[in-house]
Design an enzyme around this catalytic site. Structure first.
Site, PDB file in Angstrom:
ATOM      1  N   ARG A  18       0.816  -1.218   0.000  1.00 54.11           N
ATOM      2  CA  ARG A  18       0.000   0.000   0.000  1.00 54.11           C
ATOM      3  C   ARG A  18       0.855   1.275   0.000  1.00 54.11           C
ATOM      4  NH1 ARG A  18      -4.001  -1.022   4.864  1.00 54.11           N
ATOM      5  NH2 ARG A  18      -2.092  -2.018   5.642  1.00 54.11           N
ATOM      6  N   ASN A  36      -6.851  -2.792   1.987  1.00 51.60           N
ATOM      7  CA  ASN A  36      -6.895  -4.249   2.031  1.00 51.60           C
ATOM      8  C   ASN A  36      -8.350  -4.662   2.020  1.00 51.60           C
ATOM      9  OD1 ASN A  36      -4.153  -4.795   2.110  1.00 51.60           O
ATOM     10  ND2 ASN A  36      -4.053  -4.749   4.343  1.00 51.60           N
TER      11      ASN A  36
END
Length: 779
Positions: A18, A36
């Protein structure tokens, strides 16, 4: 405005994925968000098609080093379903559990160079802190309870972050951004040292004190990443023998941990490939040949020419070696024989009472215990002996089999493996997740561990149901009983798989082959006829198999007791020959091998009667039993105290032989099936012994005739079937001399010789083969 919904599957959680996306997107000036999503990563971009394609191209190039992208899918969607980021920026937003994908977290990895530099820097706040980690290294699998992989779903949730760690954890530009195991001495786990009476020892530095005790010759139980190790010195026979007695492991070789590669090279021979594996992020135990300068205690790896070595993989290990001048320490799993490694502090203190002198424990919970992985190179070819820490739970990608319609991507399969060297496999959405090493499911605690590990793997793969449960064909295995129980629970089919068929299927998959002829050489595999197979020439196309040739069927007087005391096998094999009959056989055994029989001459007579009457006598074609018998004949080993002991000692005894002796393989047919005459092999060996030939050369010749005999049968079979690929599988092929002799003959006849690449030749990958076959049968 167009909105791109990008779903990324692979190893994309817990690897800094990320923040990497965040940096790429901000450099491109795009807007949207990332999160997520259950078991996958979702990226939303409020951009046009060209900008999205540019982003994906850069992402593939600049993804985190330890990540792995299996697939990227893009959907163009209605913008009304999604919120806009603040101030037209790109955000990292809170995880969701809405999606059930097929991604997974990465395995536990060795400490990275940046963290290592920090623990060695006296000015750094993590100086000598043994739980230092970041997004590029450290614990993952052993601490996770569920997905998405966020801190609150790991055992690190027990340790609220301090202000400084919180700042790192929430900064997308920091390498500890959402590194779920982030901590420091202020907010993270800590060590405590206990004596054998379970009393805590009051000391400022428990690790330094523990190392001092080690150097005094004490035995230390140390809780690490995925379990507990028992540790002691390598050059002193006294503590090693004490450890052996306490563990009831009289001969089993102990692995060692060395401080660095340079030190490991002072006592072992290390090739460039072996060095690369030792230094890899997985940090497995590597089986290395002892060098001329090897000076460790003889009791460490008795009567073997090699030793298992690993390098430090956690900060705890690195700091431990800072406090000593020792080149290495014994580092063996802390468990009662056959049971799983211990992970809970109370259990460690109570169950290891009388085994460890001291106990160095930490207060971080281990969710998924995970033994060290073990590999070996044979003539520079990698062979997995145990595929566990550093590799689990990274799945195998089965797309090649899906494309050729060998298996169905939409099936959920659970395969439970054999009985002793057990792993299980969970197959879902074209990926096969092979578990960490489970062990001997004959033991109740290991059987419980198997069920617990299945539950944890289902959690982290978001698997609720199964379409089939696969197991070994042996009806008495505990794993077979569990398969039937789980088949009822999930209302699905239970599919028994022949043991060596599973070996062959995973070998074919590992080499991207549709079919092959293969040699299956090991100790035990339940056959269709109810006998024990283990020296077989077989064909498989994954879905089906055919047994085409084998070693001679031999009687096993007393069944499994003949594996523990292989002199009984030697007596049985020689009794088949015309050369050794009645009193002559009894005289030979009494004169040369009576010390291997528990009840001396009385047992020699009773075993012969047992053989002749066929009372409690099994039938086997096992290669392992033949190699064990050769070891007995040469007085190398007469009792198996650990798995494969006699065959391993035979290999080491023969190591370095010139190859001056030759034994010719002879063949017969039984019910139309070609067989290698193993009785004649033992008769020829006994003649060479009687002629006082060099025993090292006899040992080498014995291994070679078995290898070439199996290879000849395989070549003949492949020639008749018009198949060019001949494979080798089973635990016997961990033996370097046997593998090379087989390979040499197969290739000299113009065939392609294939071996396991990323799977185990032994039983550690049987569950993977079972899952492939099961899914092909219900495709």
């Amino acid at each position: 405005m167009k909105i791109a919904k990008i779903l990324v599957q692979g190893i994309v959680q817990g690897v800094g994925f990320r923040p990497s996306v965040y940096r790429i997107v901000n450099a491109l000036g795009l807007k949207g968000y990332i999160r997520n999503l259950g078991n996958i990563v979702e990226i939303i971009l409020f951009e046009d098609e060209k900008q999205v394609n540019d982003f994906i191209a850069i992402l593939k190039e600049k993804k985190p080093a330890i990540s792995k992208i299996n697939s990227i899918t893009v959907q163009w969607i209605d913008e009304s379903r999604y919120f806009y980021p603040k101030n037209d920026t790109f955000e990292i937003v809170e995880s969701s559990t809405d999606f059930s994908g097929a991604s997974v977290i990465p395995p536990d990895l060795a400490i990275c160079d940046n963290c290592l530099e920090e623990i060695n820097d006296s000015k750094n706040r993590r100086y000598k802190y043994p739980f230092t980690t970041c997004i590029d290294c450290g614990i993952r699998f052993t601490v996770i309870e569920n997905v998405p992989y966020d801190r609150d779903k790991t055992s690190m949730d027990d340790f609220p972050l301090c202000q400084k760690c919180e700042k790192e954890y929430t900064n997308p530009l920091d390498r500890r951004y959402h590194a779920e195991s982030t901590c420091c001495e202020t907010c993270g786990p800590s060590l405590k040292l206990y004596n054998h009476k379970e009393n805590e020892i009051n000391t400022i530095n428990p690790l330094e004190k523990a190392v001092k005790l080690l150097d005094e010759g004490k035995i230390l139980a140390m809780k690490g990443i995925g379990g507990t190790h028992l540790i002691t010195k390598v050059r002193d026979n006294k503590p090693i023998k004490k450890l052996r007695k306490r563990l009831n492991r009289p001969n089993q070789p102990f692995a060692v941990m060395s401080r660095n590669l340079e030190t490991a090279k002072t006592f072992t021979e290390v090739s460039s490939k072996e060095a690369k594996s030792l230094l890899s992020k997985e940090r497995p135990i590597v089986i290395l040949k002892k060098s001329k300068n090897y000076d460790f205690a003889e009791s460490l790896a008795p009567e073997l020419h090699n030793i298992g070595v690993m390098l430090c993989y956690s900060p705890l290990h690195h700091i431990m070696f800072d406090y000593t001048d020792e080149p290495a320490y014994i580092m063996t799993s802390a468990n009662i024989s056959g049971e799983p490694m211990m992970i809970k502090n109370k259990e460690i203190l109570s169950s290891l009472y009388g085994i460890g002198d001291y106990y160095l424990l930490h207060n971080r919970r281990i969710i998924n215990r995970c033994d060290d992985s073990v590999i070996r190179y044979r003539a520079n070819e990698l062979s997995f002996i145990r595929r566990s820490r550093g590799y689990t739970p990274e799945p195998y990608d089965l797309n090649d089999l899906i494309k050729t319609k060998k298996i169905n991507k939409d099936l959920n399969i659970l395969a439970l493996g054999p009985e002793i060297d057990v792993t299980f496999t969970l197959q879902k959405q074209g990926l096969a997740y092979v578990s960490q090493h489970i062990g001997n499911t004959n033991k109740f605690k290991t059987y419980e561990f198997l069920q617990e590990a299945i539950k944890n793997m289902r959690n982290i793969t978001k698997t609720e149901n199964f379409d089939a449960i696969a197991c070994d064909m042996h009806p008495q295995f505990f794993t077979s009983h569990l398969a039937n129980e789980m088949g009822e629970k999930f209302n699905c089919e239970v599919i028994p798989i022949q043991h060596h068929h599973a070996h062959g299927a995973v070998l074919a998959m590992d080499n991207s082959l549709d079919e092959l002829v293969f040699i299956a050489a090991d100790g035990v595999g339940y056959g269709e006829d109810g006998s024990t197979w283990g020296g077989e020439i077989m064909y498989t196309n994954i879905n089906n198999y055919e047994r085409l040739a084998s070693l001679s069927p031999q009687k096993m007087p007393g069944g499994d007791i003949s594996t523990k005391y292989p002199v009984r096998m030697l007596e049985s094999i020689l009794s088949n020959s015309e050369t050794y009959q009645g009193e002559e056989l009894e005289s030979l055994l009494s004169s040369n091998y009576s010390h291997y029989f528990q009840h001396r001459e009385t047992e020699i007579k009773s075993v012969l009667k047992q053989i002749n009457s066929n009372l409690n006598v099994g039938i086997t074609t096992s290669t392992g039993r033949i190699l064990d018998s050769i070891a007995v004949a040469l007085n190398i080993c007469g009792e198996r105290t650990y798995e494969g002991e006699c065959s391993m000692k035979l290999e080491s005894f023969a190591y370095g032989a010139n190859g001056d002796l030759k034994i010719e393989p002879q063949f017969k047919k039984i019910n139309g099936r070609p067989i290698l005459d193993t009785t004649q092999i033992l008769v020829d060996i006994m003649k060479l012994i009687s002629n006082k030939e060099n025993k090292k050369e006899i040992a080498a010749a014995g291994q070679k005739v078995v290898s070439e005999g199996l290879a000849i049968l395989a070549v003949d079979t492949a020639s008749k079937m018009g198949i060019n690929n001949i494979g080798a599988t089973g635990g016997v092929f961990y033996n370097e001399a046997i593998t090379l002799a087989t390979k040499k003959y197969v290739e000299s006849e113009g065939f392609n010789f294939v071996q396991h690449k990323n799977s185990c030749a032994g039983d550690g990958s049987v569950s993977l083969g079972q899952s492939l076959i099961a899914s092909s049968k219900i495709n």
